[in-house]
Design a protein around this motif. Structure first.
Motif, short mmCIF file in Angstrom:
data_model
loop_
_atom_site.label_atom_id
_atom_site.label_comp_id
_atom_site.label_asym_id
_atom_site.label_seq_id
_atom_site.Cartn_x
_atom_site.Cartn_y
_atom_site.Cartn_z
N ARG B 48 42.82 43.62 13.44
CA ARG B 48 43.60 43.68 13.97
C ARG B 48 43.04 45.07 14.61
O ARG B 48 42.26 45.22 15.63
CB ARG B 48 44.66 43.62 14.66
CG ARG B 48 45.69 42.68 14.32
CD ARG B 48 46.79 42.62 14.57
NE ARG B 48 47.98 43.84 15.27
CZ ARG B 48 48.33 43.48 16.23
NH1 ARG B 48 47.69 42.97 17.53
NH2 ARG B 48 48.28 44.93 16.96
N ALA B 51 39.24 43.49 15.66
CA ALA B 51 39.29 43.32 16.76
C ALA B 51 39.37 44.80 17.52
O ALA B 51 38.86 44.25 18.86
CB ALA B 51 40.40 42.38 16.90
N GLY B 52 40.18 45.56 17.17
CA GLY B 52 39.92 46.30 18.65
C GLY B 52 41.02 46.63 19.27
O GLY B 52 41.59 47.35 19.99
N LEU B 53 41.97 46.08 18.70
CA LEU B 53 43.47 45.74 19.09
C LEU B 53 44.19 47.11 18.20
O LEU B 53 45.05 47.14 18.97
CB LEU B 53 44.31 44.59 18.81
CG LEU B 53 43.45 43.75 19.69
CD1 LEU B 53 44.10 42.23 19.27
CD2 LEU B 53 43.65 43.21 21.23
N PRO B 73 37.80 45.62 22.99
CA PRO B 73 38.04 44.36 22.53
C PRO B 73 36.77 43.79 23.43
O PRO B 73 36.07 42.87 22.03
CB PRO B 73 39.51 44.00 22.07
CG PRO B 73 40.00 45.18 22.80
CD PRO B 73 39.24 46.63 23.01
N ILE B 78 33.46 39.59 20.60
CA ILE B 78 34.05 38.62 18.88
C ILE B 78 34.87 37.95 19.62
O ILE B 78 35.77 37.91 21.54
CB ILE B 78 35.36 40.03 18.60
CG1 ILE B 78 36.13 40.35 19.20
CG2 ILE B 78 34.20 40.93 17.46
CD1 ILE B 78 37.31 40.73 18.19
#
Ligand code: ADP
Ligand code: MG
Lengths: 301, 350, 293
Positions: B48, B51-53, B73, B78
């Protein structure tokens, strides 16, 4: 030997169960029918009474059968000026009831959804504080703080306005609370997928959250509309100008004419007005029953 | 296409829990890298963050030659497949797949074209107008894959994408995902707690335990040279047998006095852990080790013998045509069967 | 908050603003104003006010009107809650049991929810009217002289009857949904273990329904205290006189008819405290329930 016992056992159980179940069922249905009649009969009698002339009603009280004045009474209740009020007719009150019901429901849903969205879907430092501030309003119904609320409205010169009528009623957080519960139950991954798909806060709300909340919005709308339509105390205080009277507010005038007793009030028309006042919310609740029940049982918990 | 690099990446959640110790590794372009480890070890956290979450507490993450720490994100190019698929329930399959493209401002015709292509690849063409609720679990999984493919990302991220499927479908999808990734040549990070999935799908495996990387390597390396008792026990089924033993005078002795053959000790002395895979031993009257069989488990192609060696639990896998009975037997070791680990920290010796 | 929540700052504040503004102006301000006014005595002609400390509160304890309203409210609340819960439970159990016509019964038993309290009150007035009321006539044929608005307890009986009637649907809906939430397998297990329907109800169904019941208890108390205003007002025809009145009605009468802002505010504050206590009780209970499930 084994065969014989078996058949005998079968035979006895069959007869006993048949007998018992039948009485059981009859009793159940009898109780339910009695309950249904308890709910129906009083309203039916108001309806029947609304088809009679005032003299008959005055002499004999409420009626079970139908008279010949149905159309006249409803026509008068809706279109005649100055029946129980001095200057407005039923149509004006109907319109005001609609404005109150719709304005309250829509206002509350919009304000509530926005606030709930902010609380659930943003990394806000004071989200918890905001939530508790909003949540506290669930504790004290308007009835408790009625006089100071009235003072505040007068001070703001909002007496006898739709704003003064509707907005203070919105100052309780049922809708916010309800949507917060619902948003929290939406899977975490949905916002994650949406963020990867390039949706910002506005897009996510409009493209995903609102469509997902459709049923919830419908349920909330029904409950709030009925709640707004049925308001009594606040409209009674805040509207002295008859052109802002709602139907439910108009009921007070009817009762007062009962109390005066000086001249024979038009009971037929009164009954007609009562029927008009209850018909829209009843129809909505009956037709959208499953949404209504869902909203009710899920919001209050 | 892009390689992924983590440089001393660390994650501490706001509640103070350190979910990931500083970790460094590179996934070369086009590889499928599997993050494997028990539940709660920090796999999702790592994924994550890529992912940038999730914010990166310390360190740097790069995709291609771009540091992405502060990139949204949506702008990392991605695609992610979630365990519960996270399909938008109110959108049709086609709209689900096209939503990301629409947000990038691609025109309708082009979106439809790409969605059609992806649907064809995944055998979803006839379902394009359905809502997710009208699909089976396997089909939903495919839609989630389709949503990832249409974006033509630099990097695929999978978070336990097969956990919600039944065993048979899981095997089938495993092969499909692997084939698809090969065909597209897109770099992928794949999170799973299932070591079979890890072994069968990965070009490279990263084994995580409790927030730190235990080992990085190809499936073969991980299997034949586990870097720690944790990896040894976690990877491979049935798991490797681990026995407490004593090293000294150039040999390893089990409690009770039997000497473990093949074990070089490199001057190490004191308590050690001996690791032997159940499939690396075979019953043999001339064998060096004594094994007491308590239970025999029939697996069809194989037979598992569970019992005791030197008073410790031990298992042996034998082929189905090999007779077995409970009671005492002798075992011989296949070449390279013995792994030796430090008894305190579980690190591989030599 | 969601773990992948948006990091924006300005936008969520904008979203919260309407709600916060409305509650600040129409909730917190009036509530604070009520607390403040309860310590002041207003000049009846509108010239200023004097701080009187707890005088308004002590005045309440000495007011027979207020004590009467308090006593009546307790009796009223107990009776309304008891009867509306009891009748609704009976109906819900039966509606849950029957197969044929279940939907129709549900509709027929819940639609009264939509009727406004004052409209229900008006129906009550028509039924119990001293000279022409249908029920009055029925009672007269049994030799009872029912006198709405004249006899204290006759008026009270009418109020209670109408309030129970209006509240049955809500309780019915909640009980029914509570019953339907009991898993089928639990009922089937109970059927196997126990052949008596009555004892099955008390051993299995009733305890499982207890959370709903407790929740409804609070709802009904709140209803009796506050939402019956419209019923009380119509039944007494807007004339307090010697009629039975609830506490909320007294707040209204003393504040708007009597012009006693201080006294009315003190009453409001007492009610606020009452509601707070109810809420705390409810929360403690809810917390427990969360632990168990
Ligand atoms: N949002 C969070 N806040 C605090 N701790 C978290 C959060 N998310 C995960 N954790 C903790 O971090 C650790 C790693 O979690 P995760 O990465 O989800 O593990 P997994 O390997 O099962 O995917 C766990 O101990 C978990 O409890
Ligand atoms: Mg995980």
């Amino acid at each position: 030997m084994a065969d014989i016992t078996q058949t005998r056992v079968q035979a006895t159980t069959r007869t006993t169960t048949r007998k018992r179940i039948r009485w059981d069922h009859i009793a159940d249905h009898a109780i339910l029918i009695a309950g249904a009649l308890l709910m129906l009969v009083p309203v039916y009698m108001v309806f029947a009474t609304s088809s009679w002339d005032p003299i008959t009603i005055h002499r004999e009280g409420m009626q079970f059968g139908f008279g010949d004045r149905l159309a006249e009474n409803y026509d008068a209740a809706l279109f005649e000026y100055g029946g129980f009020t001095d200057s407005v007719n039923g149509m004006t009150m109907l319109a005001n009831s609609l404005i109150l019901g719709l304005g309250f429901a829509i206002g509350k849903i919009i304000v509530g959804m926005m606030a709930a969205y902010a609380i659930v879907y943003f990394r806000l430092k004071f989200a918890t504080l905001a939530f508790w501030m909003i949540f506290t309003t669930l504790l004290l119904p308007l009835e408790v703080r009625i006089l100071p609320s009235y003072e505040v409205i007068s001070w703001m010169n909002l007496g006898n306005t739709y704003t003064g009528l509707i907005v203070p009623l919105i100052a309780s957080a049922t809708a916010t609370f309800f949507f917060r519960q619902f948003f929290r139950s939406v899977p975490e991954e949905l916002i994650e997928a949406a963020r990867i798909d390039g949706a910002g806060p506005v897009k996510f709300f409009i493209d995903i959250l609102v469509p997902l909340s459709k049923t919830m919005i419908a349920a909330m709308f029904i409950i709030m509309f009925v709640f707004g339509w049925n308001q009594y105390l606040w409209p009674t205080l805040i509207t002295t100008d008859e052109s802002l009277f709602t139907l439910v507010r108009g009921i007070r005038q009817i009762v007062q004419s009962y109390a005066d007793g000086s001249e024979t009030p038009d009971y037929g028309q009164a009954a007609a007005l009562a029927i008009i006042a209850m018909t829209p919310p009843v129809l909505i609740v009956v037709f959208f029953q499953s949404w209504f029940v869902k909203g009710l049982t899920e919001s209050d918990k | 296409m892009a390689q992924v690099t983590l440089n001393k990446v660390r994650k501490v959640y706001p509640n103070g829990a350190e979910a990931l110790e500083p970790s460094t590794f590179t996934i070369p372009d086009g590889e499928l890298c599997v993050l494997v480890g028990p539940s709660g070890c920090g796999k999702s956290t790592m994924l994550r963050m890529v992912a940038g979450l999730e914010d990166v507490t310390e360190g740097e993450i790069s995709i291609g030659d771009r540091v992405v720490n502060d990139i949204d994100p949506a702008d990392r190019n991605i695609a992610m497949v979630f365990q519960n698929y996270a399909l938008y329930p109110h959108m049709t399959v086609a709209r689900n797949m096209g939503y990301g493209l629409k947000n990038r401002g691609m025109d309708k015709g082009q979106i439809a074209e790409k969605v059609r292509e992806a649907a064809q690849m995944l055998n979803l063409t006839e379902f394009l107008d359905r809502k997710p609720s009208q699909l089976s679990g396997g089909q939903r999984q495919r839609v989630a894959m389709g949503r990832a493919i249409v974006r033509e990302p630099d990097l695929f991220l999978f978070d336990e994408p097969l956990s919600n499927l039944d065993a048979k479908l899981r095997n089938q999808m495993r092969i499909e995902i692997r084939a698809l990734q090969r065909r597209l040549g897109t770099t992928a990070m794949y999170v799973t707690h299932d070591q079979v999935e890890a072994m069968t799908m990965a070009d490279r495996i990263i084994v995580l335990s409790n927030g730190h990387i235990e080992q990085i390597g190809t499936p073969a390396e991980i299997y034949s040279n586990p870097a720690s008792t944790f990896v040894a026990a976690f990877m491979g089924a049935p798991p490797m047998n681990l026995l407490n033993a004593e090293a000294g005078q150039g040999r390893v002795t089990l409690p009770g006095g039997e000497i473990v053959p093949q074990a070089g000790v490199n001057g190490h002395a004191g308590a050690v852990t001996v690791g032997i895979r159940p499939e690396d031993v075979m019953p043999s009257p001339q064998g060096d080790l004594t094994f007491n069989v308590d239970i025999i488990e029939e697996l069809g192609a194989q037979r598992l013998l569970h019992g005791q060696m030197a008073g410790q639990a031990f298992s042996v896998a034998v082929p189905k045509d090999q007779e077995a009975a409970t009671g005492e037997m002798r075992l011989a070791l296949k070449p390279g069967a013995v792994h030796l680990f430090d008894a305190d920290e579980g690190r591989r010796l030599g | 908050m969601k773990r992948a929540a948006f990091g924006h700052i300005g936008f969520p504040i904008l979203l919260l603003l309407p709600q916060l503004a409305i509650i600040a102006i129409f909730f917190y301000w009036p509530a604070a104003y009520a607390v403040e006014s309860s310590f002041y005595l207003q000049d009846p002609f509108g010239f200023g006010e004097t701080f009187v400390g707890f005088d308004n509160y002590t005045r309440l304890t000495n007011s027979t009107n207020y004590i009467n309203a308090l006593n009546f409210t307790v009796v009223f609340t107990l009776l309304v809650t008891f009867f509306s819960l009891g009748i609704a439970l009976l109906l819900a159990v039966k509606a849950d049991k029957v197969i044929r016509g279940a939907k129709t019964y549900r509709t027929l038993l819940m639609w009264v929810y939509a009727i406004a309290p004052p409209v229900a009150g008006l129906i009550g007035v028509m039924l119990f009217d001293q000279s022409r009321g249908t029920i009055t006539q029925v009672l007269a044929s049994f030799g009872y002289d029912f006198r709405l608005g004249v006899n204290y307890w006759d008026t009270a009986a009418a109020m209670i009857t109408v309030s129970v009637w209006k509240q049955i649907p809500v309780n019915f809906i909640f009980f029914l949904s509570g019953l339907q939430a009991i898993p089928r397998s639990v009922r089937e297990a109970a059927m196997i273990d126990n052949r008596s329907g009555t004892s099955r109800f008390w051993d299995i169904t009733f305890p499982l329904l207890a959370p709903t019941g407790f929740f409804l208890l609070i709802i009904n108390i709140t209803y009796s205290l506050f939402d019956t205003f419209g019923i009380v007002d119509t039944i007494v025809k807007g004339e307090p006189g010697n009629n039975p009145l609830t506490l909320v009605y007294r707040v209204y009468v003393d504040g708007f008819r009597g012009g006693d802002l201080g006294g009315s505010s003190a009453q409001s504050v007492v009610l606020m405290i009452l509601v707070l206590i109810l809420t705390i009780v409810q929360f403690r209970f809810l917390e427990r329930r969360i632990h168990y499930t």
